[in-house]
Design an enzyme around this catalytic site. Structure first.
Site, mmCIF file in Angstrom:
data_model
loop_
_atom_site.group_PDB
_atom_site.id
_atom_site.type_symbol
_atom_site.label_atom_id
_atom_site.label_comp_id
_atom_site.label_asym_id
_atom_site.label_seq_id
_atom_site.Cartn_x
_atom_site.Cartn_y
_atom_site.Cartn_z
ATOM 1 N N ARG A 46 0.219 47.568 74.870
ATOM 2 C CA ARG A 46 1.561 48.020 74.476
ATOM 3 C C ARG A 46 2.599 47.072 75.086
ATOM 4 O O ARG A 46 3.609 46.755 74.477
ATOM 5 C CB ARG A 46 1.828 49.464 74.928
ATOM 6 C CG ARG A 46 3.271 49.864 74.675
ATOM 7 C CD ARG A 46 3.612 51.350 74.739
ATOM 8 N NE ARG A 46 2.724 52.190 75.473
ATOM 9 C CZ ARG A 46 2.705 52.323 76.800
ATOM 10 N NH1 ARG A 46 3.562 51.643 77.558
ATOM 11 N NH2 ARG A 46 1.834 53.126 77.371
ATOM 12 N N TYR A 98 22.308 49.779 55.837
ATOM 13 C CA TYR A 98 21.047 50.248 55.266
ATOM 14 C C TYR A 98 20.940 51.778 55.422
ATOM 15 O O TYR A 98 21.272 52.323 56.481
ATOM 16 C CB TYR A 98 19.901 49.542 56.000
ATOM 17 C CG TYR A 98 18.539 49.988 55.559
ATOM 18 C CD1 TYR A 98 18.043 49.641 54.311
ATOM 19 C CD2 TYR A 98 17.744 50.763 56.389
ATOM 20 C CE1 TYR A 98 16.802 50.053 53.909
ATOM 21 C CE2 TYR A 98 16.490 51.178 55.988
ATOM 22 C CZ TYR A 98 16.016 50.825 54.740
ATOM 23 O OH TYR A 98 14.789 51.243 54.339
ATOM 24 N N ASP A 170 22.369 42.681 61.458
ATOM 25 C CA ASP A 170 21.146 42.920 60.698
ATOM 26 C C ASP A 170 21.063 41.797 59.667
ATOM 27 O O ASP A 170 21.838 41.758 58.711
ATOM 28 C CB ASP A 170 21.201 44.298 60.028
ATOM 29 C CG ASP A 170 19.906 44.649 59.296
ATOM 30 O OD1 ASP A 170 19.187 43.722 58.888
ATOM 31 O OD2 ASP A 170 19.627 45.855 59.114
ATOM 32 N N LYS A 195 10.720 42.704 54.764
ATOM 33 C CA LYS A 195 11.368 42.084 53.616
ATOM 34 C C LYS A 195 11.047 40.573 53.569
ATOM 35 O O LYS A 195 9.890 40.228 53.517
ATOM 36 C CB LYS A 195 12.862 42.376 53.663
ATOM 37 C CG LYS A 195 13.193 43.852 54.023
ATOM 38 C CD LYS A 195 12.750 44.860 52.997
ATOM 39 C CE LYS A 195 12.802 46.306 53.481
ATOM 40 N NZ LYS A 195 14.085 46.759 54.023
HETATM 41 C C1 LIG Z 1 14.477 47.738 54.995
HETATM 42 C C2 LIG Z 1 15.645 47.538 55.869
HETATM 43 C C3 LIG Z 1 15.706 48.111 57.158
HETATM 44 C C4 LIG Z 1 14.629 49.023 57.688
HETATM 45 O O1 LIG Z 1 13.409 48.384 57.817
HETATM 46 P P1 LIG Z 1 11.970 49.120 57.697
HETATM 47 O O2 LIG Z 1 11.025 48.012 57.961
HETATM 48 O O3 LIG Z 1 11.884 49.697 56.319
HETATM 49 O O4 LIG Z 1 11.941 50.192 58.746
HETATM 50 C C5 LIG Z 1 16.811 47.842 57.939
HETATM 51 N N1 LIG Z 1 17.815 47.064 57.489
HETATM 52 C C6 LIG Z 1 17.807 46.520 56.259
HETATM 53 C C7 LIG Z 1 18.963 45.686 55.806
HETATM 54 C C8 LIG Z 1 16.726 46.742 55.407
HETATM 55 O O5 LIG Z 1 16.730 46.208 54.177
#
Ligand SMILES: *Cc1c(COP(=O)(O)O)cnc(C)c1O
Length: 384
Positions: A46, A98, A170, A195
């Site tokens: 961990r 998001y 982000d 993504k």
């Molecule tokens: C998908 C996404 C998240 C969250 O990510 P997960 O891997 O689905 O938990 C956060 N910010 C943005 C801009 C996203 O597109």
């Protein structure tokens, strides 16, 4: 080194024990001590795992930070960042962050004596006006989803520095290949590696990159303490994805520009939102701030019925949530990704029922355009 050289090599040194060129998947939970009181540097997985560490070094190099931390999802990464706050602290955020970030705040963190104010961060004055002496963090998403509104990272970074607030960006929609928030003055960058970073729609993960020592230490402690770490296998998958990030983003971009131009010139499309188009209200900022415009395009048809006919007739573009994979994904924000946002709030942000969002993949652009074209034709024939 250049971006793609780092993407292939940074943090991924050839395995010292075997010479393995691909970082091995260290599928172990614990490690044998050399002798009592002396470890190899690894004690429990961990806290530290060599496959995850390779990914963390890679992310730190690509985002120009000091250290990276890999989490079990993008939301776990964002939650770790908010765990750096203390009760009484206040955060200013982009108003259409998001949906999962919005849910985490309104459904969970609001119980913890933290203050959150959502503003249109494309307008720096709104951020400034929302800041109070308790404001410890500004959390920005740029461009936003799905209206693709941009925030000037450099300007917000200057404001945050003057007010001793931490700037978090982000960077999921752009990837470090197209946008480098730390270079523009941000303190912390967060990604859903689900993504573009992983890029193949086969792993859920998140990453945080920090540049200041006190943030690095705190994030390391939170990651170990809360324990939402990325598995060795997923770390390996994401590393595998990262190697082609540069070439994938180039192709995503080229395709997106062609698709945006096609949509922009089509009579059945009422409006196209894409930072790469001259018509985008922040096109100049997009040019200045990034190395490209990304692969997310939002456009409007004439009402919900048209949207349904259009989406139901596509055969190459896949009707699904998410983005950033090699395959083109298309969605209807109002009933899919943003269904949990109250209708009134959707209206305020500018999300309409006529909006379609497309995350352009790396297929042949001609096939994508032909698919979209036949979908738009279907809208017309049934509407008569
Ligand atoms: C998908 C996404 C998240 C969250 O990510 P997960 O891997 O689905 O938990 C956060 N910010 C943005 C801009 C996203 O597109």
């Amino acid at each position: 080194m250049g971006f793609s050289t780092d993407a292939v090599h940074a943090g991924q040194e050839v395995d010292a024990a075997t010479g393995a060129v691909s970082v091995p998947i260290y599928q172990t939970s614990t490690y044998k001590l050399i002798e009592l009181g002396k470890t190899t540097g690894y004690d429990y997985a961990r806290t530290i795992n060599p496959t995850r560490s390779a990914l963390e070094r890679s992310m730190a190099a690509l985002e120009k930070g000091k250290a990276g931390f890999a989490f079990a999802s993008g939301m776990a990464a964002i939650n770790a960042i908010f765990s750096m706050l203390s009760s009484g602290d206040h955060v200013v955020l982009s108003q259409n962050v998001y949906g999962g970030t919005f849910r985490l705040i309104n459904g969970v963190l609001k119980n913890f004596s933290l203050g959150f104010t959502f503003v249109d961060t494309s307008d720096i004055r709104q951020i400034e006006e929302a800041m109070t002496p308790a404001t410890k963090m500004v959390f920005v998403e740029t461009p936003t989803n799905p209206v693709l509104s941009l925030t000037d990272i450099q300007a917000v970074a200057a404001l945050c520095r003057a007010r001793s607030a931490v700037l978090v960006v982000d960077n999921t929609f752009m990837s470090p290949y197209l946008q480098s928030p730390i270079t523009l003055g941000a303190d912390i960058v967060v990604h859903s590696t689900t993504k573009f970073i992983n890029g193949h729609s086969d792993s859920i993960g998140g990453a945080v990159v920090a540049v200041r020592d006190e943030h690095v230490d705190r994030l390391r402690f939170i990651q170990k303490s809360a324990g939402a770490v990325l598995s060795p296998f997923d770390s390996w998958l994401v590393l595998r994805g990262i190697k082609t990030l540069g070439v994938r983003m180039d192709r995503h971009e080229t395709n997106a520009r062609m698709v945006a131009d096609f949509l922009d010139g089509h009579s059945r499309v009422k409006r196209v939102l894409y930072p790469g188009l001259d018509s985008h209200p922040q096109h100049e900022l997009a040019r200045r701030q990034g190395k490209g415009f990304g692969a997310m395009i939002t456009f409007e048809l004439d009402g919900y019925a048209a949207v349904k006919r259009f989406l139901d007739s596509l055969t190459v573009c896949t009707l699904a949530e998410s983005l950033g994979g090699v395959e083109t994904l298309i969605s209807h924000p109002a009933t899919m990704t943003h269904a949990s946002v109250p209708a009134e709030e959707r209206k305020r942000i500018g999300i309409t029922d006529s909006m379609v969002r497309i995350a352009v993949g790396i297929e042949d652009a001609e096939d994508l355009i032909a698919d979209l074209d036949s979908g738009l034709t279907a809208v017309g024939s049934s509407a008569a």
